[in-house]
Design an enzyme around this catalytic site. Structure first.
Site: not given
Length: 391
Positions: A58-59, A296, A298, A329, A338
Protein backbone atom coordinates in the site's frame (compact mmCIF):
# COMPACT_ATOMS: atom_id res chain seq x y z
CA UNK A 1 21.88 3.77 27.29
CA UNK A 2 22.45 0.21 26.15
CA UNK A 3 20.20 -1.01 23.37
CA UNK A 4 20.06 -4.36 25.13
CA UNK A 5 18.41 -2.83 28.20
CA UNK A 6 15.10 -2.40 26.41
CA UNK A 7 12.33 -0.82 28.42
CA UNK A 8 9.36 -2.96 29.47
CA UNK A 9 5.92 -2.48 28.00
CA UNK A 10 3.73 -0.03 29.88
CA UNK A 11 0.20 -1.22 30.63
CA UNK A 12 -2.53 1.12 31.73
CA UNK A 13 -6.01 2.20 30.77
CA UNK A 14 -5.16 4.41 27.80
CA UNK A 15 -8.56 6.03 27.35
CA UNK A 16 -8.90 6.89 31.04
CA UNK A 17 -5.38 8.26 31.28
CA UNK A 18 -5.74 10.19 28.02
CA UNK A 19 -8.52 12.14 29.70
CA UNK A 20 -6.61 12.57 32.97
CA UNK A 21 -3.36 13.54 31.26
CA UNK A 22 -4.51 16.45 29.09
CA UNK A 23 -3.83 18.79 32.02
CA UNK A 24 -0.35 17.28 32.40
CA UNK A 25 0.37 17.79 28.69
CA UNK A 26 -0.27 21.48 29.04
CA UNK A 27 2.77 21.83 31.31
CA UNK A 28 5.01 18.89 30.37
CA UNK A 29 8.31 19.47 28.60
CA UNK A 30 11.17 17.50 27.15
CA UNK A 31 12.93 17.79 30.48
CA UNK A 32 10.11 16.12 32.44
CA UNK A 33 10.74 12.61 33.76
CA UNK A 34 9.34 9.80 31.65
CA UNK A 35 5.96 8.77 33.13
CA UNK A 36 6.44 5.25 31.75
CA UNK A 37 9.00 4.56 34.48
CA UNK A 38 6.36 3.27 36.91
CA UNK A 39 6.34 0.64 39.60
CA UNK A 40 6.81 -3.03 38.92
CA UNK A 41 3.05 -3.52 39.29
CA UNK A 42 2.52 -1.13 36.37
CA UNK A 43 4.99 -2.77 34.04
CA UNK A 44 5.36 -5.99 32.12
CA UNK A 45 8.54 -7.99 31.68
CA UNK A 46 10.70 -7.05 28.71
CA UNK A 47 9.76 -8.76 25.45
CA UNK A 48 12.22 -9.52 22.68
CA UNK A 49 9.41 -10.03 20.18
CA UNK A 50 9.19 -7.25 17.59
CA UNK A 51 6.28 -6.88 15.19
CA UNK A 52 7.12 -5.61 11.70
CA UNK A 53 4.13 -4.22 9.82
CA UNK A 54 4.82 -4.56 6.09
CA UNK A 55 3.48 -1.49 4.28
CA UNK A 56 4.98 -2.14 0.84
CA UNK A 57 1.82 -3.20 -1.05
CA UNK A 58 0.00 0.00 0.00
CA UNK A 59 2.29 2.77 1.21
CA UNK A 60 5.20 1.46 -0.83
CA UNK A 61 3.36 1.40 -4.16
CA UNK A 62 0.82 4.21 -3.86
CA UNK A 63 3.14 6.94 -5.11
CA UNK A 64 4.36 5.11 -8.22
CA UNK A 65 3.48 6.93 -11.43
CA UNK A 66 3.66 3.88 -13.70
CA UNK A 67 0.58 1.67 -13.42
CA UNK A 68 1.35 -1.58 -11.61
CA UNK A 69 -0.70 -4.60 -12.73
CA UNK A 70 -3.14 -6.12 -10.27
CA UNK A 71 -1.42 -9.47 -10.70
CA UNK A 72 1.86 -7.95 -9.53
CA UNK A 73 0.25 -6.44 -6.44
CA UNK A 74 -1.35 -9.74 -5.52
CA UNK A 75 1.85 -11.66 -6.19
CA UNK A 76 3.75 -9.26 -3.91
CA UNK A 77 1.26 -9.89 -1.09
CA UNK A 78 1.42 -13.64 -1.63
CA UNK A 79 5.21 -13.63 -1.51
CA UNK A 80 5.27 -11.50 1.65
CA UNK A 81 2.77 -13.81 3.33
CA UNK A 82 5.29 -16.64 3.19
CA UNK A 83 8.20 -15.04 5.06
CA UNK A 84 6.80 -14.95 8.61
CA UNK A 85 5.16 -11.52 8.65
CA UNK A 86 1.98 -11.12 10.69
CA UNK A 87 0.73 -7.75 9.34
CA UNK A 88 0.55 -6.54 5.73
CA UNK A 89 -0.93 -3.29 4.41
CA UNK A 90 -2.77 -4.47 1.32
CA UNK A 91 -4.68 -1.55 -0.18
CA UNK A 92 -6.60 1.68 0.15
CA UNK A 93 -10.25 2.59 -0.42
CA UNK A 94 -9.44 6.12 -1.52
CA UNK A 95 -10.81 7.87 -4.59
CA UNK A 96 -8.82 6.62 -7.65
CA UNK A 97 -8.46 10.18 -8.97
CA UNK A 98 -6.34 11.01 -5.91
CA UNK A 99 -4.34 7.77 -5.69
CA UNK A 100 -4.70 5.93 -9.03
CA UNK A 101 -2.35 3.15 -7.96
CA UNK A 102 -4.86 1.96 -5.34
CA UNK A 103 -7.82 1.83 -7.74
CA UNK A 104 -7.92 -1.99 -7.66
CA UNK A 105 -8.04 -2.38 -3.88
CA UNK A 106 -11.58 -3.84 -4.17
CA UNK A 107 -10.17 -6.68 -6.23
CA UNK A 108 -7.25 -7.16 -3.84
CA UNK A 109 -9.57 -7.53 -0.85
CA UNK A 110 -11.88 -9.89 -2.72
CA UNK A 111 -8.93 -12.03 -3.76
CA UNK A 112 -7.60 -12.27 -0.20
CA UNK A 113 -11.03 -13.35 1.04
CA UNK A 114 -11.51 -15.95 -1.69
CA UNK A 115 -7.94 -17.22 -1.88
CA UNK A 116 -6.06 -16.49 1.36
CA UNK A 117 -2.33 -16.79 0.68
CA UNK A 118 -0.48 -19.71 2.24
CA UNK A 119 1.51 -18.51 5.21
CA UNK A 120 3.42 -19.69 8.26
CA UNK A 121 1.06 -17.86 10.59
CA UNK A 122 -2.27 -16.01 10.55
CA UNK A 123 -1.94 -12.62 8.86
CA UNK A 124 -3.79 -9.35 9.35
CA UNK A 125 -4.40 -7.46 6.10
CA UNK A 126 -5.02 -3.74 6.52
CA UNK A 127 -6.92 -1.42 4.17
CA UNK A 128 -7.02 2.37 4.42
CA UNK A 129 -10.56 3.75 4.65
CA UNK A 130 -10.13 7.55 4.78
CA UNK A 131 -13.81 8.45 4.97
CA UNK A 132 -17.35 7.10 5.20
CA UNK A 133 -17.41 6.19 1.51
CA UNK A 134 -14.21 4.18 1.86
CA UNK A 135 -15.66 2.43 4.89
CA UNK A 136 -18.83 1.48 3.02
CA UNK A 137 -16.80 0.18 0.05
CA UNK A 138 -14.85 -2.10 2.37
CA UNK A 139 -17.90 -3.26 4.32
CA UNK A 140 -19.87 -4.03 1.16
CA UNK A 141 -17.15 -6.44 0.05
CA UNK A 142 -16.98 -8.06 3.47
CA UNK A 143 -20.76 -8.49 3.52
CA UNK A 144 -20.57 -10.22 0.14
CA UNK A 145 -18.04 -12.71 1.53
CA UNK A 146 -19.28 -13.69 4.99
CA UNK A 147 -17.33 -16.16 7.11
CA UNK A 148 -14.18 -15.71 5.03
CA UNK A 149 -12.27 -13.49 7.46
CA UNK A 150 -11.55 -13.19 11.16
CA UNK A 151 -12.84 -10.33 13.28
CA UNK A 152 -11.15 -8.71 16.26
CA UNK A 153 -12.75 -11.03 18.80
CA UNK A 154 -11.34 -14.02 16.89
CA UNK A 155 -7.75 -12.82 17.17
CA UNK A 156 -6.03 -15.20 19.56
CA UNK A 157 -2.77 -13.49 20.40
CA UNK A 158 -0.94 -10.29 21.16
CA UNK A 159 1.00 -8.71 18.28
CA UNK A 160 4.11 -9.16 20.42
CA UNK A 161 3.88 -12.94 20.57
CA UNK A 162 3.26 -15.61 17.90
CA UNK A 163 -0.35 -16.68 17.56
CA UNK A 164 -0.98 -19.88 19.50
CA UNK A 165 -2.85 -21.20 16.49
CA UNK A 166 0.14 -20.62 14.25
CA UNK A 167 1.87 -23.68 12.83
CA UNK A 168 5.48 -24.02 13.94
CA UNK A 169 8.29 -23.21 11.55
CA UNK A 170 9.55 -26.74 11.13
CA UNK A 171 12.02 -25.89 8.41
CA UNK A 172 13.04 -22.92 6.25
CA UNK A 173 10.60 -22.53 3.39
CA UNK A 174 7.92 -24.63 5.04
CA UNK A 175 4.37 -23.56 4.21
CA UNK A 176 0.94 -24.19 5.63
CA UNK A 177 -2.50 -22.71 5.19
CA UNK A 178 -3.19 -20.48 8.16
CA UNK A 179 -6.92 -20.15 7.51
CA UNK A 180 -8.99 -17.00 7.46
CA UNK A 181 -7.21 -13.64 7.28
CA UNK A 182 -7.82 -10.92 9.86
CA UNK A 183 -9.12 -7.83 8.03
CA UNK A 184 -8.34 -4.42 9.51
CA UNK A 185 -9.11 -0.83 8.56
CA UNK A 186 -6.94 2.25 9.01
CA UNK A 187 -7.37 6.03 8.99
CA UNK A 188 -4.77 8.75 8.45
CA UNK A 189 -4.73 11.89 10.56
CA UNK A 190 -1.92 14.46 10.61
CA UNK A 191 -0.17 16.49 13.29
CA UNK A 192 -0.22 19.89 11.55
CA UNK A 193 -2.98 22.03 10.07
CA UNK A 194 -1.03 22.68 6.86
CA UNK A 195 -0.50 19.02 6.07
CA UNK A 196 -4.09 18.16 6.97
CA UNK A 197 -5.40 20.85 4.63
CA UNK A 198 -3.11 19.67 1.82
CA UNK A 199 -3.82 15.97 2.33
CA UNK A 200 -7.47 15.96 3.45
CA UNK A 201 -8.69 19.44 2.47
CA UNK A 202 -9.98 20.17 5.96
CA UNK A 203 -8.84 21.12 9.46
CA UNK A 204 -7.50 18.69 12.05
CA UNK A 205 -10.71 19.03 14.04
CA UNK A 206 -12.87 18.26 10.99
CA UNK A 207 -10.67 15.32 10.01
CA UNK A 208 -11.08 13.78 13.45
CA UNK A 209 -14.83 14.26 13.22
CA UNK A 210 -14.81 12.40 9.89
CA UNK A 211 -12.62 9.60 11.25
CA UNK A 212 -14.99 8.96 14.13
CA UNK A 213 -17.58 7.52 11.77
CA UNK A 214 -14.99 5.26 10.13
CA UNK A 215 -13.47 4.03 13.40
CA UNK A 216 -16.77 3.37 15.11
CA UNK A 217 -18.28 1.89 11.95
CA UNK A 218 -15.39 -0.52 11.58
CA UNK A 219 -15.52 -1.49 15.24
CA UNK A 220 -19.27 -2.10 15.01
CA UNK A 221 -18.49 -4.76 12.38
CA UNK A 222 -15.84 -6.40 14.56
CA UNK A 223 -12.87 -4.96 12.69
CA UNK A 224 -9.63 -3.80 14.24
CA UNK A 225 -8.88 -0.17 13.35
CA UNK A 226 -5.44 1.41 13.17
CA UNK A 227 -5.01 5.19 13.24
CA UNK A 228 -1.97 6.83 11.70
CA UNK A 229 -0.78 10.30 12.62
CA UNK A 230 1.42 11.73 9.86
CA UNK A 231 4.24 14.30 10.06
CA UNK A 232 4.76 13.77 13.80
CA UNK A 233 8.47 14.69 13.64
CA UNK A 234 8.48 17.26 10.85
CA UNK A 235 6.11 18.78 8.32
CA UNK A 236 6.98 19.71 4.72
CA UNK A 237 5.02 22.96 5.16
CA UNK A 238 5.64 23.88 8.81
CA UNK A 239 9.14 22.48 9.26
CA UNK A 240 10.55 20.82 12.37
CA UNK A 241 8.32 22.64 14.82
CA UNK A 242 5.70 19.94 15.38
CA UNK A 243 4.40 20.01 18.94
CA UNK A 244 4.66 16.52 20.51
CA UNK A 245 1.93 17.44 22.98
CA UNK A 246 -0.42 18.16 20.06
CA UNK A 247 0.43 14.74 18.60
CA UNK A 248 -0.42 13.12 21.94
CA UNK A 249 -3.73 15.00 22.12
CA UNK A 250 -4.69 13.81 18.63
CA UNK A 251 -3.71 10.27 19.62
CA UNK A 252 -5.94 10.49 22.70
CA UNK A 253 -8.86 11.68 20.57
CA UNK A 254 -8.40 8.75 18.17
CA UNK A 255 -8.16 6.20 20.96
CA UNK A 256 -11.22 7.61 22.66
CA UNK A 257 -13.08 7.06 19.37
CA UNK A 258 -12.07 3.40 19.54
CA UNK A 259 -8.82 3.14 17.56
CA UNK A 260 -6.91 0.00 18.58
CA UNK A 261 -3.45 1.30 17.68
CA UNK A 262 -1.73 4.60 16.96
CA UNK A 263 0.99 4.56 14.29
CA UNK A 264 3.26 7.60 14.59
CA UNK A 265 4.49 8.55 11.13
CA UNK A 266 7.71 10.43 10.43
CA UNK A 267 6.39 11.09 6.94
CA UNK A 268 9.15 13.48 5.93
CA UNK A 269 12.00 11.51 7.50
CA UNK A 270 12.97 14.68 9.42
CA UNK A 271 12.94 12.95 12.80
CA UNK A 272 16.00 12.89 15.03
CA UNK A 273 16.84 10.84 18.11
CA UNK A 274 16.18 13.64 20.66
CA UNK A 275 12.87 14.60 19.08
CA UNK A 276 11.77 10.96 18.81
CA UNK A 277 12.45 10.58 22.52
CA UNK A 278 10.56 13.80 23.30
CA UNK A 279 7.57 12.60 21.29
CA UNK A 280 7.42 9.27 23.09
CA UNK A 281 7.67 10.98 26.47
CA UNK A 282 4.66 13.09 25.50
CA UNK A 283 2.75 9.96 24.45
CA UNK A 284 3.57 8.26 27.73
CA UNK A 285 2.55 11.39 29.63
CA UNK A 286 -0.83 11.10 27.93
CA UNK A 287 -1.19 7.56 29.27
CA UNK A 288 -0.89 5.80 25.92
CA UNK A 289 0.57 2.33 26.35
CA UNK A 290 3.60 1.14 24.42
CA UNK A 291 1.64 -1.81 23.03
CA UNK A 292 -0.91 0.64 21.59
CA UNK A 293 1.76 2.43 19.55
CA UNK A 294 3.76 1.70 16.41
CA UNK A 295 6.48 3.77 14.76
CA UNK A 296 6.52 4.53 11.03
CA UNK A 297 9.88 5.93 9.93
CA UNK A 298 11.01 7.17 6.53
CA UNK A 299 14.73 7.18 5.82
CA UNK A 300 14.99 10.47 3.91
CA UNK A 301 17.87 11.73 6.08
CA UNK A 302 19.22 8.30 7.01
CA UNK A 303 17.89 8.47 10.58
CA UNK A 304 15.26 5.72 10.51
CA UNK A 305 17.29 3.06 12.33
CA UNK A 306 18.63 5.60 14.82
CA UNK A 307 15.07 6.61 15.66
CA UNK A 308 14.10 2.94 15.79
CA UNK A 309 16.80 2.35 18.41
CA UNK A 310 15.46 5.22 20.50
CA UNK A 311 11.93 3.80 20.20
CA UNK A 312 13.13 0.39 21.35
CA UNK A 313 14.67 2.02 24.41
CA UNK A 314 11.27 3.52 25.17
CA UNK A 315 9.65 0.09 24.96
CA UNK A 316 8.02 0.25 21.52
CA UNK A 317 7.71 -3.15 19.86
CA UNK A 318 5.80 -2.44 16.60
CA UNK A 319 7.43 -0.84 13.57
CA UNK A 320 6.26 -0.21 10.01
CA UNK A 321 8.62 -0.94 7.13
CA UNK A 322 8.50 -1.49 3.38
CA UNK A 323 10.19 -4.23 1.40
CA UNK A 324 12.90 -2.82 -0.85
CA UNK A 325 12.54 0.55 0.89
CA UNK A 326 9.62 1.41 -1.40
CA UNK A 327 7.44 4.39 -0.70
CA UNK A 328 7.10 8.11 -0.43
CA UNK A 329 4.26 10.53 0.08
CA UNK A 330 2.48 12.45 -2.70
CA UNK A 331 1.84 15.31 -0.24
CA UNK A 332 5.37 15.48 1.19
CA UNK A 333 7.78 16.89 -1.40
CA UNK A 334 11.24 15.34 -1.15
CA UNK A 335 10.26 12.51 1.18
CA UNK A 336 11.86 9.25 0.09
CA UNK A 337 10.94 5.69 0.90
CA UNK A 338 10.06 3.98 4.12
CA UNK A 339 12.79 2.27 6.06
CA UNK A 340 13.22 -1.09 4.34
CA UNK A 341 11.91 -4.25 5.95
CA UNK A 342 15.22 -5.96 5.16
CA UNK A 343 17.16 -3.29 7.05
CA UNK A 344 14.76 -3.45 9.97
CA UNK A 345 14.87 -7.24 10.23
CA UNK A 346 18.68 -7.29 10.10
CA UNK A 347 18.93 -4.49 12.66
CA UNK A 348 16.55 -6.24 15.06
CA UNK A 349 18.40 -9.53 14.69
CA UNK A 350 21.69 -7.78 15.46
CA UNK A 351 20.17 -6.70 18.80
CA UNK A 352 18.93 -10.18 19.63
CA UNK A 353 15.31 -9.27 18.92
CA UNK A 354 12.89 -11.74 17.34
CA UNK A 355 10.92 -10.65 14.27
CA UNK A 356 9.90 -14.11 13.05
CA UNK A 357 10.87 -13.00 9.54
CA UNK A 358 12.95 -14.99 7.03
CA UNK A 359 15.49 -12.33 6.06
CA UNK A 360 16.95 -14.21 3.09
CA UNK A 361 13.52 -14.73 1.53
CA UNK A 362 12.65 -11.09 2.22
CA UNK A 363 15.73 -9.93 0.31
CA UNK A 364 14.61 -11.97 -2.70
CA UNK A 365 11.21 -10.27 -2.62
CA UNK A 366 12.77 -6.81 -2.41
CA UNK A 367 14.95 -7.60 -5.39
CA UNK A 368 11.99 -8.97 -7.35
CA UNK A 369 9.49 -6.16 -6.73
CA UNK A 370 11.94 -3.32 -7.37
CA UNK A 371 12.85 -4.90 -10.70
CA UNK A 372 9.17 -5.44 -11.51
CA UNK A 373 8.32 -1.77 -11.10
CA UNK A 374 11.63 -0.44 -12.44
CA UNK A 375 12.89 1.11 -9.19
CA UNK A 376 16.33 0.83 -7.57
CA UNK A 377 16.47 -1.45 -4.56
CA UNK A 378 16.36 0.90 -1.55
CA UNK A 379 17.56 -1.68 0.97
CA UNK A 380 21.26 -1.63 1.78
CA UNK A 381 20.92 -4.94 3.63
CA UNK A 382 19.06 -6.50 0.73
CA UNK A 383 21.72 -5.44 -1.75
CA UNK A 384 24.52 -6.64 0.55
CA UNK A 385 23.00 -10.07 1.06
CA UNK A 386 22.23 -10.50 -2.63
CA UNK A 387 25.74 -9.32 -3.50
CA UNK A 388 27.28 -11.78 -1.08
CA UNK A 389 25.33 -14.55 -2.78
CA UNK A 390 26.52 -13.35 -6.15
CA UNK A 391 22.95 -12.71 -7.23
Amino acid sequence: MSLFRVRPLLRCNATRLCNQSRRYLATSSAADPDPSAGTNQQRHATSNRVRLVEVGPRDGLQNEKKAIPLTTKIELIEKLAKVGLTDIEAGSFVAPKWVPQMAESNEVLEYLLKYPPNSLNPIAYSFLAPNAKGLQNALSILRNHPNTYRTLDQQTSSPYEPDEASPAKSAPGAESTSGKPLIELSVFAAATESFTQKNLNCSIAKSLENFKEVIQGGKAHGLRVRAYISVVLGCPFEGYDVDPKKVAEIACDLMEMGADEIALGDTTGMGTAPRTSELLRAMHAAGIRNEDMAMHFHDTYGQALVNTAVSLEHGIRSFDSSVGGLGGCPYSPGATGNVSTENMAYFMESLGMDTGVDLEALCDIGDWITKEIGKPNGSSVGKAILGKRGA
